[in-house]
Design an enzyme around this catalytic site. Structure first.
Site, PDB file in Angstrom:
ATOM      1  N   ASN A 106      -9.585  14.996 -51.328  1.00  0.00           N
ATOM      2  CA  ASN A 106      -8.855  14.257 -50.294  1.00  0.00           C
ATOM      3  C   ASN A 106      -9.145  12.758 -50.337  1.00  0.00           C
ATOM      4  O   ASN A 106      -8.219  11.943 -50.259  1.00  0.00           O
ATOM      5  CB  ASN A 106      -9.179  14.823 -48.906  1.00  0.00           C
ATOM      6  CG  ASN A 106      -8.702  16.261 -48.763  1.00  0.00           C
ATOM      7  OD1 ASN A 106      -7.963  16.756 -49.611  1.00  0.00           O
ATOM      8  ND2 ASN A 106      -9.142  16.934 -47.708  1.00  0.00           N
ATOM      9  N   GLN A 127       0.873  15.883 -50.548  1.00  0.00           N
ATOM     10  CA  GLN A 127       1.040  15.861 -52.001  1.00  0.00           C
ATOM     11  C   GLN A 127       2.447  15.359 -52.370  1.00  0.00           C
ATOM     12  O   GLN A 127       2.663  14.857 -53.460  1.00  0.00           O
ATOM     13  CB  GLN A 127       0.813  17.266 -52.568  1.00  0.00           C
ATOM     14  CG  GLN A 127       0.932  17.368 -54.071  1.00  0.00           C
ATOM     15  CD  GLN A 127       0.283  18.635 -54.595  1.00  0.00           C
ATOM     16  OE1 GLN A 127      -0.929  18.707 -54.701  1.00  0.00           O
ATOM     17  NE2 GLN A 127       1.084  19.642 -54.893  1.00  0.00           N
ATOM     18  N   TYR A 130      -6.006  15.759 -43.629  1.00  0.00           N
ATOM     19  CA  TYR A 130      -5.152  16.037 -44.771  1.00  0.00           C
ATOM     20  C   TYR A 130      -4.372  17.342 -44.596  1.00  0.00           C
ATOM     21  O   TYR A 130      -4.904  18.338 -44.134  1.00  0.00           O
ATOM     22  CB  TYR A 130      -6.010  16.124 -46.046  1.00  0.00           C
ATOM     23  CG  TYR A 130      -5.206  16.448 -47.298  1.00  0.00           C
ATOM     24  CD1 TYR A 130      -4.605  15.436 -48.032  1.00  0.00           C
ATOM     25  CD2 TYR A 130      -5.015  17.777 -47.711  1.00  0.00           C
ATOM     26  CE1 TYR A 130      -3.844  15.734 -49.167  1.00  0.00           C
ATOM     27  CE2 TYR A 130      -4.261  18.074 -48.835  1.00  0.00           C
ATOM     28  CZ  TYR A 130      -3.680  17.047 -49.550  1.00  0.00           C
ATOM     29  OH  TYR A 130      -2.930  17.335 -50.657  1.00  0.00           O
ATOM     30  N   HIS A 163      33.209 -13.273 -43.615  1.00  0.00           N
ATOM     31  CA  HIS A 163      34.173 -12.154 -43.547  1.00  0.00           C
ATOM     32  C   HIS A 163      34.885 -11.950 -44.879  1.00  0.00           C
ATOM     33  O   HIS A 163      36.001 -11.446 -44.916  1.00  0.00           O
ATOM     34  CB  HIS A 163      35.210 -12.377 -42.440  1.00  0.00           C
ATOM     35  CG  HIS A 163      34.627 -12.815 -41.137  1.00  0.00           C
ATOM     36  ND1 HIS A 163      34.239 -11.931 -40.161  1.00  0.00           N
ATOM     37  CD2 HIS A 163      34.323 -14.055 -40.667  1.00  0.00           C
ATOM     38  CE1 HIS A 163      33.743 -12.611 -39.127  1.00  0.00           C
ATOM     39  NE2 HIS A 163      33.773 -13.892 -39.415  1.00  0.00           N
ATOM     40  N   ASN A 174      33.462  -2.932 -67.537  1.00  0.00           N
ATOM     41  CA  ASN A 174      32.915  -2.497 -66.263  1.00  0.00           C
ATOM     42  C   ASN A 174      31.502  -3.031 -65.998  1.00  0.00           C
ATOM     43  O   ASN A 174      30.685  -3.090 -66.915  1.00  0.00           O
ATOM     44  CB  ASN A 174      32.913  -0.967 -66.187  1.00  0.00           C
ATOM     45  CG  ASN A 174      34.317  -0.404 -66.152  1.00  0.00           C
ATOM     46  OD1 ASN A 174      35.240  -1.054 -65.652  1.00  0.00           O
ATOM     47  ND2 ASN A 174      34.495   0.782 -66.702  1.00  0.00           N
ATOM     48  N   LYS A 228      39.222  -2.048 -70.122  1.00  0.00           N
ATOM     49  CA  LYS A 228      38.186  -2.164 -69.085  1.00  0.00           C
ATOM     50  C   LYS A 228      36.913  -2.819 -69.580  1.00  0.00           C
ATOM     51  O   LYS A 228      36.505  -2.699 -70.731  1.00  0.00           O
ATOM     52  CB  LYS A 228      37.844  -0.767 -68.551  1.00  0.00           C
ATOM     53  CG  LYS A 228      38.924  -0.133 -67.710  1.00  0.00           C
ATOM     54  CD  LYS A 228      39.285  -0.936 -66.473  1.00  0.00           C
ATOM     55  CE  LYS A 228      38.295  -0.732 -65.367  1.00  0.00           C
ATOM     56  NZ  LYS A 228      38.423   0.555 -64.706  1.00  0.00           N
ATOM     57  N   SER A 231       0.794  19.797 -58.928  1.00  0.00           N
ATOM     58  CA  SER A 231       1.334  18.432 -58.886  1.00  0.00           C
ATOM     59  C   SER A 231       1.099  17.685 -60.191  1.00  0.00           C
ATOM     60  O   SER A 231       1.478  16.528 -60.328  1.00  0.00           O
ATOM     61  CB  SER A 231       0.715  17.649 -57.718  1.00  0.00           C
ATOM     62  OG  SER A 231      -0.700  17.671 -57.799  1.00  0.00           O
ATOM     63  N   GLU A 257      26.477  -2.005 -60.680  1.00  0.00           N
ATOM     64  CA  GLU A 257      26.758  -0.864 -59.797  1.00  0.00           C
ATOM     65  C   GLU A 257      25.545   0.051 -59.681  1.00  0.00           C
ATOM     66  O   GLU A 257      25.265   0.606 -58.614  1.00  0.00           O
ATOM     67  CB  GLU A 257      27.960  -0.082 -60.332  1.00  0.00           C
ATOM     68  CG  GLU A 257      29.260  -0.867 -60.201  1.00  0.00           C
ATOM     69  CD  GLU A 257      30.395  -0.236 -60.992  1.00  0.00           C
ATOM     70  OE1 GLU A 257      31.392   0.143 -60.396  1.00  0.00           O
ATOM     71  OE2 GLU A 257      30.274  -0.115 -62.228  1.00  0.00           O
TER      72      GLU A 257
HETATM   73  N1  ARG Z   1      -3.044  17.177 -55.430  1.00  0.00           N
HETATM   74  C1  ARG Z   1      -3.463  16.878 -54.094  1.00  0.00           C
HETATM   75  C2  ARG Z   1      -2.592  15.788 -53.498  1.00  0.00           C
HETATM   76  O1  ARG Z   1      -1.913  15.163 -54.239  1.00  0.00           O
HETATM   77  C3  ARG Z   1      -4.866  16.414 -54.094  1.00  0.00           C
HETATM   78  C4  ARG Z   1      -5.554  16.656 -52.809  1.00  0.00           C
HETATM   79  C5  ARG Z   1      -5.765  18.093 -52.617  1.00  0.00           C
HETATM   80  N2  ARG Z   1      -6.605  18.372 -51.508  1.00  0.00           N
HETATM   81  C6  ARG Z   1      -6.662  19.561 -50.960  1.00  0.00           C
HETATM   82  N3  ARG Z   1      -7.427  19.723 -49.957  1.00  0.00           N
HETATM   83  N4  ARG Z   1      -5.954  20.566 -51.412  1.00  0.00           N
HETATM   84  O2  ARG Z   1      -2.519  15.559 -52.318  1.00  0.00           O
END
Ligand code: ARG
Length: 457
Positions: A111, A323, A318, A157, A286, A284, A24, A291
Site C-alpha cells: 500500500n 488499483q 486502501y 460568435h 483532411n 480531400k 495489474s 481532429e
Molecule cells: N497492485 C496494487 C495496486 O495497484 C498494489 C497494492 C495492493 N495492496 C493490497 N493491499 N492488495 O493498488
C-alpha cells in the site's frame, strides 16, 4: 497451501477468474523503475537502521540492480499469477538471492509501496508535460513572430468582429499554455511528500527513518498521516486535472486549425506531413491530426472523471478499487504527450495564407468600432450615439456592396455632418490594428518589440 506470496492462511487455490481480475501487471509494469528505486532506498534505510543485516542488504541492493538491468534489456515479464509489479520484482529477487529477499518487505506494505511508486511516476510526468508544453510555446512564438503584422479577422460568435494580428491570436494560446505549465509545476510541488513508511495503513513499530528515504527519492518530506498516505490519490487527480485543462486548450487550437483549413476559410494550408487523404474523394486534404487532438481531449477529460468517480466512495484506507487509478493516468499521459507534439508539428509546418485572412478581415465591416471611436474622439459624440451613426454607415456600405473605407465622403457626411476626410485614416484594417495600443492589445509594435509586448514600466 496456496502458492501465493500472501497464501499462508489459504488452503484452496484462486480461481482463474480471480487471478485475472486481480492482476495489474499488464499495466503497472510501467512503474518498474520507480519500484526498484524505492525498494533500494527502503533496503538501504533498513540496513542503516540496523533492521536488516549489512550482508543481506547488500545482496538485496545488488539483486535489485540486476533486475533493473534485465528489465531494461528484456522488458518486464508479465505473469498474472504474480499480480503486480511489486510481486514481480520481489519474486525475481527471490530467484536471484534466495531467502534474504524476504527481508526487503520488512516494515513495508504494497500500500505504501504503490503510493510511492505511482507518485514518483506522476511527478516525472508533470515534468515531462511542462517540458513538452514549453516546446509547443516556442513553436507558437516562432510563428507569431513571423506573423506579427499579419492582419486577420478577430471573431466573436464566430462572426467577424475586429481586425487582429495572427501573431496576437497565436499568443493567446501561449498564455493558456503558460497557465498549464504553472498548473503542472504546482501539482508537482504539492505531491512531493513521500508516503513510504506508512506501511499498510497505521505506520510500523520498526524504527524507520522516513526522512532519509524521502530525501533519497527526491521528496521534500515524508507524509504526515499514515492513513492519508496510502489512501490519497489527489496527486493523480491534480495531474489529470492539469492534463484535462491543458488538453482543452489544445482542443480549441485544433478546432481553429480545422476551421481555418477548410476551403471556405482558407486561412491555413496544413503541410502534407500533417494531412491525410480520403480513400474515395481524391480532392480531400483532411486535418486528421487536429481532429484527433480534439478527440483525445475528450478522452483525457474522461480519465479525470474516471478516477474521481473511483475515489469518491472509498472509506479509509486502501481498497482495491484504487488499483484502477493507474490506467486513466497512463492513458492521459500518453494522449497528452502525442497531442502536444502533433499540434506542435502542425503549427511548425503549416502555411498561413495572409491574403485570405486580410480579405476576410476587410469583409465583415470589421472597422466599424474604429469609426464609432473616431466620432467619440474627434467629434465629441457620446459612444452610444456614435454606435448608432456607425450602424447607419454599415447599412449604407452594405447597400452599395462596398467596405466602410470605400464609402465616398459625401455618403458618410449625409449620415453625420461631423464626419470629415480624416476618418479614412482609421477605417483600414491596418490602421485599426495599429491603433489597439492598450496593454495586451493587438497592435504589433506597442512597446518596441515586435509581438512580445512587455508591461510598461
Ligand atoms: N497492485 C496494487 C495496486 O495497484 C498494489 C497494492 C495492493 N495492496 C493490497 N493491499 N492488495 O493498488
Amino acid at each position: 497451501p496456496s502458492q501465493k506470496t500472501w497464501g499462508g492462511r489459504f488452503r484452496g487455490a484462486a480461481s482463474d477468474l480471480m487471478t485475472k481480475i486481480n492482476a495489474s501487471i499488464g499495466f503497472d509494469k510501467r512503474l518498474w523503475r520507480e519500484d526498484i528505486e524505492a525498494s533500494k532506498a527502503h533496503a538501504a534505510m533498513l540496513r542503516d537502521q540496523g533492521i536488516v543485516g549489512a550482508e543481506d542488504a547488500e545482496a538485496i541492493l545488488k539483486g535489485l540492480d540486476t533486475i533493473a538491468g534485465e528489465f531494461e534489456r528484456d522488458g518486464v515479464p508479465e505473469r498474472v499469477e504474480l499480480e503486480d509489479i511489486h510481486m514481480t520484482v520481489e519474486h525475481r529477487l527471490t530467484e536471484l538471492i534466495g531467502p534474504a529477499a524476504g527481508r526487503l518487505h520488512t516494515a513495508r506494505s504494497r500500500n505504501d509501496q504503490v503510493a510511492t511508486d505511482f507518485r514518483m511516476w506522476v511527478r516525472t510526468s508533470c515534468d515531462e508535460a511542462a517540458a513538452n508544453i514549453r516546446e509547443l510555446q516556442r513553436a507558437l512564438v516562432d510563428v507569431a513572430d513571423r506573423h506579427a503584422d499579419t492582419v486577420m479577422p478577430g471573431f466573436t460568435h464566430l462572426q467577424v468582429a475586429q481586425p487582429v494580428t495572427l501573431g496576437h491570436h497565436l499568443l493567446a494560446y501561449y498564455e493558456m499554455l503558460r497557465r498549464d505549465v504553472s498548473r503542472f509545476v504546482d501539482a508537482r510541488r504539492r505531491m512531493n511528500d513521500s508516503p513510504l513508511g506508512a506501511a499498510a495503513l497505521a505506520g510500523t513499530g520498526f524504527s524507520l527513518d522516513r526522512d532519509t528515504t524521502a530525501k533519497a527519492l527526491g521528496f521534500d518530506r515524508p507524509t504526515a498521516n499514515s492513513l492519508d498516505s496510502v489512501s490519497d490519490r489527489d496527486f493523480a487527480l491534480d495531474y489529470l486535472s492539469a492534463a484535462a485543462q491543458c488538453s482543452l486548450h489544445l482542443s480549441r487550437l485544433a478546432e481553429e486549425l480545422i476551421i481555418w483549413a477548410s476551403p471556405q476559410f482558407g486561412f491555413v494550408r496544413l503541410s502534407d506531413s500533417f494531412s491525410t487523404g480520403s480513400s474515395i474523394m481524391p480532392q480531400k486534404r483532411n486535418p486528421d491530426a487536429a481532429e484527433l487532438v480534439r478527440g483525445h481531449s475528450g478522452r483525457i477529460i474522461g480519465c479525470l472523471t474516471s478516477l474521481m468517480v473511483t475515489m469518491k466512495g472509498l472509506p479509509l484506507a486502501y481498497s482495491k478499487d484504487m488499483q484502477d487509478d493507474k490506467e486513466p493516468v497512463f492513458d492521459a499521459a500518453d494522449l497528452l504527450t502525442i497531442s502536444i507534439q502533433a499540434l506542435g508539428g502542425m503549427i511548425e509546418t503549416c502555411e498561413f495564407v495572409p491574403e485570405r485572412m486580410r480579405a476576410a478581415a476587410e469583409q465583415g465591416f470589421s472597422t466599424a468600432t474604429d469609426l464609432a471611436d473616431w466620432l467619440v474622439r474627434e467629434a465629441g459624440v457620446p459612444f452610444r450615439e456614435a454606435h448608432h451613426v456607425t450602424g447607419a454607415a454599415v447599412k449604407a456600405a452594405e447597400d452599395r456592396g462596398c467596405g466602410l473605407n470605400e464609402l465616398p465622403l459625401n455618403a458618410l457626411k449625409a449620415i453625420d455632418a461631423r464626419i470629415d476626410q480624416r476618418v479614412f485614416d482609421v477605417l483600414s484594417v491596418d490602421a485599426s490594428v495599429r491603433s489597439r495600443t492598450s496593454y495586451g492589445g493587438t497592435a504589433p509594435n506597442v512597446f518596441g518589440s515586435r509581438s512580445r509586448k512587455r508591461r510598461p514600466t
